[in-house]
Structure formats: C-alpha cells, structure tokens
Write a protein that holds these residues in place. Structure first.
Motif: not given
Length: 369
Positions: A181-189, A274-285
């Motif tokens: 799983t990727f937990v995404e977040t971010g930083f501005d400026h 700066d931003s919240g956390f978005v859960n991105r579970s990785l799937f493959v075929l």
C-alpha cells in the motif's frame, strides 16, 4: 483506415492511453469519441509526476505530433534520483539527469492537459459513465451507459483503467492486491516552507527503504513535493490498526511508530506534510493476462495490463494507444487492425509486468537490504 467508410470508434476513458489513441486517430483523419465518467477535466487531481521514456511515452507523443510541446513543458532535471540510508539519511546512491535528457519528468495533469487540448471540441464526452459492453453478432459492439442508453460502434476500446467496465467482455480477470500500500501525502511551496526536505529530495526523487517499508518523495511542478509511505501490509491495515485515515494526527502517530529508528530528517515526511493522507492499495492483473480475440472490442493501458506503478504503466498505455491508432489507420479492416495491435501489445505487456513486479520488490523489499 482503408475501408469504404469511416469506422465508428469509441474509447472508454480519458486517461493518457485513451487520449493518445484519440489524438493519433484524429491526426490521421479518423473520427473518434472518448467517453469519460468524470464530469470534467478538473473533476479530481491527476496524480504525481511521470518520467516519459524515449521508446514508449515519447515515441507515442511523437506519433501524436506533440513531442516538441512536451519538451517545452517537461523537467529534464526531474530525472535525478537520490537513495538514502533509512537510519542516517546518508546518501547511498545518486543518479543525475542523463546527458541527453532521456527521461524528462512532467506532472500527469499537465500531460493530460496537453493531450486534451490537442483534440477537437466535443471529442471527449464528459459525465458519460459506461456500465458495460456487449459484443454483437455482426462484429460490432454495443456500449451501455449508466443512464440506461446504449450506442453501437465498430470498435470499443477499453482504456478505463484498473476496474475496467469493458474488460469483462474479453476476460474474467480481476485485479488482485499486491500486498503493498502507498499512503500518499504532500508538501506545498517546499523550497520556502520545507527547505530541508527540498534539499533531501533534490530536483527529482528520493528513496529510503527498510524491511517492508519505504519512503519515496518526488518533485512535482509549482514547488510541490508528493510523498508516498510504502508499506507491506494487509489491504485493510488501517482498519486492523483502528486508524481513521481522516484523523491526520492519529495517522501520523501510527506511522511514526512504524518508522521508529529511521532518521529524523526522513520522519519529517510523516510529521509535517501539508495535506492529509490518502490510502492507495496497489493492485495488479494476473500475469500473463491474455484473452481470445473478440471482434469489436479491445483494451489498452491498465485495463489490459495493470501493473505496479514503477515507471512503466503510463508509458505503456500511451504506446498502446499510438500502436492501436496506427493499426486502425494502416490495416484494411477494424478486425485486422485489432488483431495486429493485440499481437504486439500482449507479448510486450507480459514482459513489462514481470519487470514491474521485480521493480516493486526492489522498491519495497520484504526483508532488510
């Protein structure tokens, strides 16, 4: 297309692969309609930065007549990669931009905008959710919409991503969880507000990895850094941990505990985004993913060969789109074109899927390096 009439072609999905296919077809005088379930081009963020490879993504843009415009928007310096020791943040490996700028970076949203702007007004029909397709006895295909209407086409192209509504017409395969799983977040400026992190990341991307977890941070445009906390964990890890992803402080506390022993300059990513956390579970075929040819329908991009996001997916989707468009222009019939395209795309995707799986194992190793 060498036929008596202009074939009716529908592309489901206004992602990079579908738009590339539409652009190349339009450039050769073939009309095409793209159906997209989102309400507009700005309905949601488009994700992070991409490096476009010379033999795939850039080749597709050359076929689309957009390569010069891409180079004007891209960031050659974004090729830089820095690998850091997780415990000390010492530099372990560094790869600078190649001398020829072979894989320049571009924000996904900016690249999509370049493709959208190249299409004629009305080529993309927004807010048109597709629920399925039905191949017909005469070799055409019926496209079914969420509002209960339907339209028939000589070819329906499923470019609608991981959870494709077109794929079931060709294959029973469904994506499976990779265990990462990727937990995404971010930083501005970042250069003014997060200068230490900006120096750590450099002009491109930074990676630090330990057993079962990694931190990845990458420069985007407009001074933004996008970060991914990569975890080998159950798909419902946050549920099992009793974590509400909407509670930023709870997520920070949990992740800081998981990354105990990592250098504090790296743990900054967990403490100060700066931003919240978005859960991105990785799937493959499943790999290999193939199907028996069905007249009137085919797939490209993630709909055809969903694989881990290690730098190949978008490039292959765009090449798929260009290759399919070229086949439709060159071959004597739609069916001949689809057969020719699938004979190239399917073997290529099998090889890429194998390489991508190895790439994910290197990115997030199960055991200590």
């Amino acid at each position: 297309m060498n036929s008596a009439r202009d074939p009716r072609i529908a592309i489901v999905g206004a992602g990079l692969g579908g738009l590339t296919c539409a652009r190349v077809l339009e450039r050769h005088g073939s009309s095409v309609t793209v159906f997209e379930r989102e309400a507009s081009a700005d309905a949601r963020p488009q994700g992070g930065t991409l490096d476009l490879h010379a033999d795939t993504g850039q080749a597709a843009l050359r076929a689309a007549g957009l390569l010069d415009r891409f180079h004007a928007l891209s960031r050659p310096e974004g090729e830089e990669w820095r690998v850091l020791d997780f415990a000390t943040a010492a530099l372990l490996a560094h790869q600078g931009p190649s001398a020829d700028g072979g894989r320049p970076e571009i924000d996904r949203g900016r690249l999509r905008g370049l493709l959208l702007d190249s299409l004629p007004e009305g080529a993309v029909r927004w807010d048109r959710a597709v629920t399925g397709v039905a191949p017909l006895a005469d070799g055409t295909c019926r496209l079914l919409f969420g509002d209960g209407t339907a339209e028939d086409f000589d070819l329906v192209v499923g470019a609608d991503g991981a959870w494709s509504r077109v794929r079931p017409a060709l294959s029973p395969a469904v994506p499976g969880y990779t265990g990462v799983t990727f937990v995404e977040t971010g930083f501005d400026h970042c250069d003014t507000r997060h200068p230490d992190l900006a120096r750590l990341v450099g002009n491109g991307s930074m990676l630090a990895k330990g057993a079962g977890k990694s931190l990845v941070a990458q420069r985007n445009g407009n001074g933004h850094i996008r970060a991914y906390i990569a975890l080998r964990a159950p798909e419902d890890w946050q549920v099992a941990s009793g974590i509400d992803l909407g509670d930023q402080q709870a997520v920070r506390t949990h992740l800081l505990r998981m990354f105990d022993g990592w250098d504090e300059s790296l743990r900054y990513i967990l403490r100060n985004s700066d931003s919240g956390f978005v859960n991105r579970s990785l799937f493959v075929l499943p790999a290999p993913h193939t199907w028996e040819h069905v007249p009137g329908v085919t797939l490209l991009g993630d709909a055809a060969h969903l694989m881990p996001p290690v730098g190949l997916g978008a490039n292959l989707a765009m090449l798929d789109g260009a290759d399919l468009a070229h086949a439709l222009v060159a071959e004597p019939s739609v069916d001949d074109a689809v057969r020719a395209y699938e004979s190239i795309m399917l073997p290529r995707s099998i090889e890429a899927a194998t390489g991508s799986a190895r790439g994910l194992d290197r990115l997030v190793p199960a055991t200590a390096c």
